[in-house]
Design a protein around this motif. Sequence first.
Motif, PDB file in Angstrom:
ATOM      1  N   PHE A  33      -6.607  -3.429   6.492  1.00  0.00           N
ATOM      2  CA  PHE A  33      -7.218  -3.242   7.817  1.00  0.00           C
ATOM      3  C   PHE A  33      -7.506  -1.759   8.086  1.00  0.00           C
ATOM      4  O   PHE A  33      -8.651  -1.362   8.301  1.00  0.00           O
ATOM      5  N   ILE A  34      -6.486  -0.946   8.027  1.00  0.00           N
ATOM      6  CA  ILE A  34      -6.682   0.479   8.326  1.00  0.00           C
ATOM      7  C   ILE A  34      -7.455   1.145   7.190  1.00  0.00           C
ATOM      8  O   ILE A  34      -8.403   1.905   7.421  1.00  0.00           O
TER       9      ILE A  34
ATOM     10  N   ASP B 233      -5.586  -0.766  -4.764  1.00  0.00           N
ATOM     11  CA  ASP B 233      -4.958  -1.809  -3.945  1.00  0.00           C
ATOM     12  C   ASP B 233      -4.546  -2.927  -4.893  1.00  0.00           C
ATOM     13  O   ASP B 233      -5.225  -3.161  -5.895  1.00  0.00           O
ATOM     14  N   ASN B 234      -3.443  -3.611  -4.582  1.00  0.00           N
ATOM     15  CA  ASN B 234      -3.093  -4.784  -5.409  1.00  0.00           C
ATOM     16  C   ASN B 234      -3.501  -6.079  -4.710  1.00  0.00           C
ATOM     17  O   ASN B 234      -3.203  -7.155  -5.194  1.00  0.00           O
TER      18      ASN B 234
ATOM     19  N   VAL C 244      -2.410  -7.677  -2.238  1.00  0.00           N
ATOM     20  CA  VAL C 244      -1.358  -8.603  -1.817  1.00  0.00           C
ATOM     21  C   VAL C 244      -1.617  -9.067  -0.383  1.00  0.00           C
ATOM     22  O   VAL C 244      -1.241 -10.164   0.011  1.00  0.00           O
ATOM     23  N   ASN C 245      -2.291  -8.225   0.400  1.00  0.00           N
ATOM     24  CA  ASN C 245      -2.587  -8.609   1.792  1.00  0.00           C
ATOM     25  C   ASN C 245      -4.046  -8.291   2.137  1.00  0.00           C
ATOM     26  O   ASN C 245      -4.350  -7.932   3.280  1.00  0.00           O
ATOM     27  N   SER C 246      -4.925  -8.387   1.157  1.00  0.00           N
ATOM     28  CA  SER C 246      -6.332  -8.037   1.406  1.00  0.00           C
ATOM     29  C   SER C 246      -7.201  -8.626   0.302  1.00  0.00           C
ATOM     30  O   SER C 246      -6.687  -9.287  -0.606  1.00  0.00           O
TER      31      SER C 246
ATOM     32  N   VAL D 196      -4.743  -1.999  -8.635  1.00  0.00           N
ATOM     33  CA  VAL D 196      -3.550  -1.312  -9.169  1.00  0.00           C
ATOM     34  C   VAL D 196      -2.367  -1.625  -8.269  1.00  0.00           C
ATOM     35  O   VAL D 196      -2.453  -1.501  -7.043  1.00  0.00           O
ATOM     36  N   ASP D 197      -1.265  -2.037  -8.878  1.00  0.00           N
ATOM     37  CA  ASP D 197      -0.027  -2.237  -8.133  1.00  0.00           C
ATOM     38  C   ASP D 197       0.793  -0.955  -8.260  1.00  0.00           C
ATOM     39  O   ASP D 197       1.169  -0.562  -9.382  1.00  0.00           O
ATOM     40  N   MET D 198       1.073  -0.331  -7.143  1.00  0.00           N
ATOM     41  CA  MET D 198       1.799   0.950  -7.183  1.00  0.00           C
ATOM     42  C   MET D 198       3.258   0.797  -7.602  1.00  0.00           C
ATOM     43  O   MET D 198       3.953   1.792  -7.808  1.00  0.00           O
TER      44      MET D 198
ATOM     45  N   LEU E 284      -1.583   4.517   2.291  1.00  0.00           N
ATOM     46  CA  LEU E 284      -1.492   3.447   3.292  1.00  0.00           C
ATOM     47  C   LEU E 284      -0.854   2.182   2.732  1.00  0.00           C
ATOM     48  O   LEU E 284      -0.497   1.286   3.491  1.00  0.00           O
TER      49      LEU E 284
ATOM     50  N   LYS F 187       3.984  -4.621   6.056  1.00  0.00           N
ATOM     51  CA  LYS F 187       4.048  -4.142   7.444  1.00  0.00           C
ATOM     52  C   LYS F 187       4.535  -5.153   8.485  1.00  0.00           C
ATOM     53  O   LYS F 187       4.466  -4.885   9.671  1.00  0.00           O
TER      54      LYS F 187
ATOM     55  N   TYR G 105      11.655  -2.664   8.410  1.00  0.00           N
ATOM     56  CA  TYR G 105      10.313  -2.081   8.264  1.00  0.00           C
ATOM     57  C   TYR G 105      10.301  -0.650   8.823  1.00  0.00           C
ATOM     58  O   TYR G 105       9.857   0.289   8.152  1.00  0.00           O
TER      59      TYR G 105
ATOM     60  N   LYS H  59       9.811   3.268   7.024  1.00  0.00           N
ATOM     61  CA  LYS H  59       8.918   4.361   7.442  1.00  0.00           C
ATOM     62  C   LYS H  59       9.727   5.651   7.635  1.00  0.00           C
ATOM     63  O   LYS H  59       9.317   6.726   7.216  1.00  0.00           O
TER      64      LYS H  59
ATOM     65  N   TYR I 232       1.215   6.095  13.870  1.00  0.00           N
ATOM     66  CA  TYR I 232       0.230   5.328  14.633  1.00  0.00           C
ATOM     67  C   TYR I 232       0.900   4.609  15.794  1.00  0.00           C
ATOM     68  O   TYR I 232       1.990   4.070  15.637  1.00  0.00           O
TER      69      TYR I 232
HETATM   70  N1  NAD Z   1      -1.613  -2.035  11.517  1.00  0.00           N
HETATM   71  C1  NAD Z   1      -0.712  -1.442  12.271  1.00  0.00           C
HETATM   72  O1  NAD Z   1      -0.561  -1.766  13.449  1.00  0.00           O
HETATM   73  C2  NAD Z   1       0.136  -0.315  11.709  1.00  0.00           C
HETATM   74  C3  NAD Z   1       0.914   0.451  12.588  1.00  0.00           C
HETATM   75  C4  NAD Z   1       1.679   1.483  12.056  1.00  0.00           C
HETATM   76  C5  NAD Z   1       1.686   1.744  10.691  1.00  0.00           C
HETATM   77  N2  NAD Z   1       0.931   0.965   9.860  1.00  0.00           N
HETATM   78  C6  NAD Z   1       0.977   1.260   8.417  1.00  0.00           C
HETATM   79  O2  NAD Z   1      -0.330   1.533   7.955  1.00  0.00           O
HETATM   80  C7  NAD Z   1      -0.482   1.092   6.625  1.00  0.00           C
HETATM   81  C8  NAD Z   1      -1.698   0.200   6.520  1.00  0.00           C
HETATM   82  O3  NAD Z   1      -1.550  -0.880   7.423  1.00  0.00           O
HETATM   83  P1  NAD Z   1      -2.631  -2.027   7.586  1.00  0.00           P
HETATM   84  O4  NAD Z   1      -2.511  -2.548   8.971  1.00  0.00           O
HETATM   85  O5  NAD Z   1      -3.927  -1.583   7.078  1.00  0.00           O
HETATM   86  O6  NAD Z   1      -1.993  -3.112   6.608  1.00  0.00           O
HETATM   87  P2  NAD Z   1      -2.708  -4.008   5.489  1.00  0.00           P
HETATM   88  O7  NAD Z   1      -1.691  -4.976   4.996  1.00  0.00           O
HETATM   89  O8  NAD Z   1      -3.983  -4.540   6.004  1.00  0.00           O
HETATM   90  O9  NAD Z   1      -3.013  -2.917   4.356  1.00  0.00           O
HETATM   91  C9  NAD Z   1      -2.058  -2.498   3.413  1.00  0.00           C
HETATM   92  C10 NAD Z   1      -2.709  -2.610   2.043  1.00  0.00           C
HETATM   93  O10 NAD Z   1      -1.779  -2.172   1.039  1.00  0.00           O
HETATM   94  C11 NAD Z   1      -1.909  -3.041  -0.073  1.00  0.00           C
HETATM   95  N3  NAD Z   1      -0.654  -2.962  -0.823  1.00  0.00           N
HETATM   96  C12 NAD Z   1       0.577  -3.362  -0.446  1.00  0.00           C
HETATM   97  N4  NAD Z   1       1.476  -3.112  -1.423  1.00  0.00           N
HETATM   98  C13 NAD Z   1       0.796  -2.521  -2.441  1.00  0.00           C
HETATM   99  C14 NAD Z   1       1.159  -2.033  -3.722  1.00  0.00           C
HETATM  100  N5  NAD Z   1       2.420  -2.122  -4.188  1.00  0.00           N
HETATM  101  N6  NAD Z   1       0.209  -1.486  -4.522  1.00  0.00           N
HETATM  102  C15 NAD Z   1      -1.077  -1.404  -4.089  1.00  0.00           C
HETATM  103  N7  NAD Z   1      -1.481  -1.858  -2.866  1.00  0.00           N
HETATM  104  C16 NAD Z   1      -0.564  -2.410  -2.059  1.00  0.00           C
HETATM  105  C17 NAD Z   1      -2.216  -4.400   0.547  1.00  0.00           C
HETATM  106  O11 NAD Z   1      -2.847  -5.300  -0.352  1.00  0.00           O
HETATM  107  C18 NAD Z   1      -3.141  -4.024   1.696  1.00  0.00           C
HETATM  108  O12 NAD Z   1      -4.490  -4.025   1.292  1.00  0.00           O
HETATM  109  C19 NAD Z   1       0.825   0.396   6.248  1.00  0.00           C
HETATM  110  O13 NAD Z   1       1.620   1.299   5.538  1.00  0.00           O
HETATM  111  C20 NAD Z   1       1.447   0.081   7.587  1.00  0.00           C
HETATM  112  O14 NAD Z   1       2.840   0.016   7.521  1.00  0.00           O
HETATM  113  C21 NAD Z   1       0.165  -0.053  10.327  1.00  0.00           C
END
Ligand code: NAD
Length: 340
Positions: free
Chosen positions: A12-13, A32-33, A35-37, A58-60, A81, A85, A149, A153, A177
């Motif tokens: 998302f972000i 990105d791996n 897992v949520n996208s 890529v899985d980190m 990012l 979450k 969680y 952070k 954020y």
């Molecule tokens: N959305 C919010 O409200 C919010 C608020 C504060 C902080 N954050 C932080 O911002 C970041 C991004 O949030 P978001 O809302 O976009 O979440 P999101 O889940 O949409 O995006 C996170 C991405 O990281 C990828 N990912 C997860 N583990 C991975 C790994 N091991 N290797 C590679 N990719 C991996 C997922 O597939 C996903 O595309 C996160 O760290 C989250 O904790 C989000």
Amino acid sequence: METILVTGGAGFIGSHVCVELVQAGFRVVVIDNFVNSTPESLERVETITGERLHWMDVDMMNLESLDEVFQTFSIDAVIHLAGLKAVGESVVDPLRYYLHNLTPLLHLCECMQKHHVHRLVFSSSATVYGPPQQVPILETHPIKTENPYGRTKHMSEQILEDFQRAYYPMKIVILRYFNPIGAHSSGLIGENPVGVPMNIMPYLTEVAVGKRPVLHIFGDDYPTRDGTCIRDFVHITDLAKGHVKGVEATDRMKSGVSVYNLGTGKGTTVKELLHTFERVTQKTIPYWITVRRPGDIAVSYADVQKAEEELGWKATKEIEDMCLDAWKWQRLNPAGYIKK
Ligand SMILES: NC(=O)c1ccc[n+]([C@@H]2O[C@H](COP(=O)([O-])OP(=O)(O)OC[C@H]3O[C@@H](n4cnc5c(N)ncnc54)[C@H](O)[C@@H]3O)[C@@H](O)[C@H]2O)c1
């Protein structure tokens, strides 16, 4: 042209950050791996910007794969990012959260040191403040994390502080954020939750589009102007632009770690958000008041002066824009991204 590595860039972000980086003239490499996208979000970023992205699955968690990325591209800075979450999930399965939120950061620090990449922007969260002792919340507010969680952070921030102290060239910007909502104004990218949305805006738009019957508001007996919780909702595009400012700041910094809140500095109640959504979309949203959710705090909004003064960043979009853009995304994509 500088090359920025965006980890978790399909999320998302991340997808919104990629748009703003490309439009600001950066070359973007995404890992990105998924897992949520889905990679579809990245194809849509390409549609919005008219530029090809370099992206890799890529899985980190895998240090070798991450190291290959640093070998392949000459990276100037990283925006990290990637991570898990969901607060509730982290309570049920804390070990998964510690493993999957901390290991990628450790691997990233190792690769950055090895490949002499010294500029990093890290996505943290206002959740690290816990229940505020006063609002607006300053960056100097004491930390009090209340769930695994949030602790990942806080631990990540501590890891970065220690890493920077030991490895002096590092220039690190930590962004905390508040509540990012909305979607890109094109309606092409937005929030794509799997299952029941945990946050208010995707829940609200799913009710509006008929996917869910009713919005649940968790408590209307908080000590606020209408009894519902107050949050600092910030438009996702404003938040994404904050990352561009963050990356630029790492170029100006000598070395060290700087922490910034990203919010609007204004508090909006849940009911105010709901009624603004109804007004601008002309949709009536049925809602129920249910009991308070454990762990929810009454009032949270940011002091944004530091980001304004030092990053030159200020949120510009209003709650109306956030509602209209979230609705446009939901209306144009009732099932979210299609390709998996
Ligand atoms: N959305 C919010 O409200 C919010 C608020 C504060 C902080 N954050 C932080 O911002 C970041 C991004 O949030 P978001 O809302 O976009 O979440 P999101 O889940 O949409 O995006 C996170 C991405 O990281 C990828 N990912 C997860 N583990 C991975 C790994 N091991 N290797 C590679 N990719 C991996 C997922 O597939 C996903 O595309 C996160 O760290 C989250 O904790 C989000």
